[in-house]
Design a protein around this motif. Sequence first.
Motif, PDB file in Angstrom:
ATOM      1  N   GLU A   1       6.926 -15.244 -17.370  1.00 28.79           N
ATOM      2  CA  GLU A   1       6.096 -15.198 -16.167  1.00 28.79           C
ATOM      3  C   GLU A   1       6.783 -15.939 -15.041  1.00 28.79           C
ATOM      4  O   GLU A   1       7.027 -17.143 -15.150  1.00 28.79           O
TER       5      GLU A   1
ATOM      6  N   HIS B   1       7.176 -10.936 -15.553  1.00 26.03           N
ATOM      7  CA  HIS B   1       5.751 -10.765 -15.260  1.00 26.03           C
ATOM      8  C   HIS B   1       5.442 -11.413 -13.918  1.00 26.03           C
ATOM      9  O   HIS B   1       5.622 -12.623 -13.756  1.00 26.03           O
TER      10      HIS B   1
ATOM     11  N   TYR C   1      -8.535 -16.549 -12.384  1.00 29.12           N
ATOM     12  CA  TYR C   1      -7.823 -15.275 -12.550  1.00 29.12           C
ATOM     13  C   TYR C   1      -8.149 -14.383 -11.366  1.00 29.12           C
ATOM     14  O   TYR C   1      -9.167 -13.693 -11.372  1.00 29.12           O
TER      15      TYR C   1
ATOM     16  N   GLU D   1       0.575  -7.833 -12.854  1.00 31.20           N
ATOM     17  CA  GLU D   1      -0.818  -8.027 -13.275  1.00 31.20           C
ATOM     18  C   GLU D   1      -1.694  -8.327 -12.072  1.00 31.20           C
ATOM     19  O   GLU D   1      -1.367  -9.205 -11.257  1.00 31.20           O
ATOM     20  N   CYS D   2      -2.823  -7.615 -11.968  1.00 31.81           N
ATOM     21  CA  CYS D   2      -3.834  -7.862 -10.924  1.00 31.81           C
ATOM     22  C   CYS D   2      -3.235  -7.908  -9.520  1.00 31.81           C
ATOM     23  O   CYS D   2      -3.300  -8.942  -8.854  1.00 31.81           O
TER      24      CYS D   2
ATOM     25  N   ILE E   1      -0.997  -3.849 -15.176  1.00 32.59           N
ATOM     26  CA  ILE E   1      -2.348  -4.131 -15.714  1.00 32.59           C
ATOM     27  C   ILE E   1      -3.163  -4.564 -14.508  1.00 32.59           C
ATOM     28  O   ILE E   1      -2.841  -5.559 -13.862  1.00 32.59           O
TER      29      ILE E   1
END
Length: 265
Positions: free
Chosen positions: A115, A137, A151, A182-183, A203
């Motif tokens: 990450e 990531h 989050y 992600e997001c 994702i």
Amino acid sequence: MPKQQTVSTIKKLVSEGEKFTVLTAYDATFAHLVSSNGVEVILVGDSLGMVFQGKESTVPVTVDEMVYHTAAVMRGNQGALVMADLPFNSYGSVEQTLESSGKLMRAGAHMVKLEGGAWLCDSVTALSRAGIPTCLHLGLTPQSVNKFGGYKVQGRDDTAAQTMICDAKALVEAGADFILLECVPADLAKRVTEAVDAPVIGIGAGKDTDGQVLVIYDMLGLNPHKMAKFVKNYAAIDTTWQKAIQAYVQDVKEGHFPAPEHCFE
Ligand SMILES: Nc1nc(=O)c2c([nH]1)NC[C@@H]1CN(c3ccc(C(=O)N[C@@H](CCC(=O)O)C(=O)O)cc3)CN21
Ligand SMILES: CC(C)C(=O)C(=O)O
Ligand SMILES: [Mg+2]
């Protein structure tokens, strides 16, 4: 489908315009289920800290725990490419990154996921030289939940969006094999996917990434906790887990998942 997926078979599939699917697995049984139902990549995700161990976040997960789960996954795997997460605080220096990654690779992983952004370029290059493929990531990186304060969708303002594109480009230049988002808003994920010459997995990142990933317990409706917006419960559609996974694979290939209701803007 090839007998054993590799970074090259995934890159080839993407270059032919095909989408690919990724699901998490933390044990041999789920690895068998996922890899024998059309999923190309298994992620041994540090999300296991939350869904397997029942902890508050992914922060407490250790390298030894990731090694244990990766070894279990390898015993059930039927030819998927297995990617293992480097857990929190296990890749602070190049040296530490090589040591932690070596443990995951010796447990059987085919590649590791880290990450973070451009500050990891030296580590990515060192891993590449050591023969360890990487996935980087970006966006909502859950190991930094204590910095983010929750989050939350990332990359909504222009500066953050530009930084994400630059990070992705720099990391691929440094040797990253895959990028995972992600997001992030769907249009930003599309721009990143177009900007880099590497497969991009999403994702909560819209429909235009090359691949999609979900946590298996989420998509089978087994997670008792509040689900993120990007989750679709495939077990509500099909009555067997095998069929649910096949429906997910088909949805991704045909561009039906994610639908607008699973995307951010
Ligand atoms: N079971 C599970 N599934 C996951 O996808 C997952 C984990 N665990 N653990 C590690 C991280 C944490 N993740 C999460 C958790 C919550 C949201 C969430 O609730 N997001 C809000 C966005 C709010 C906003 O608009 O900023 C949402 O509504 O989906 C997103 C990602 C993804 N990862
Ligand atoms: C949510 C995915 C991308 C992940 O990193 C995990 O499962 O740990
Ligand atoms: Mg993870």
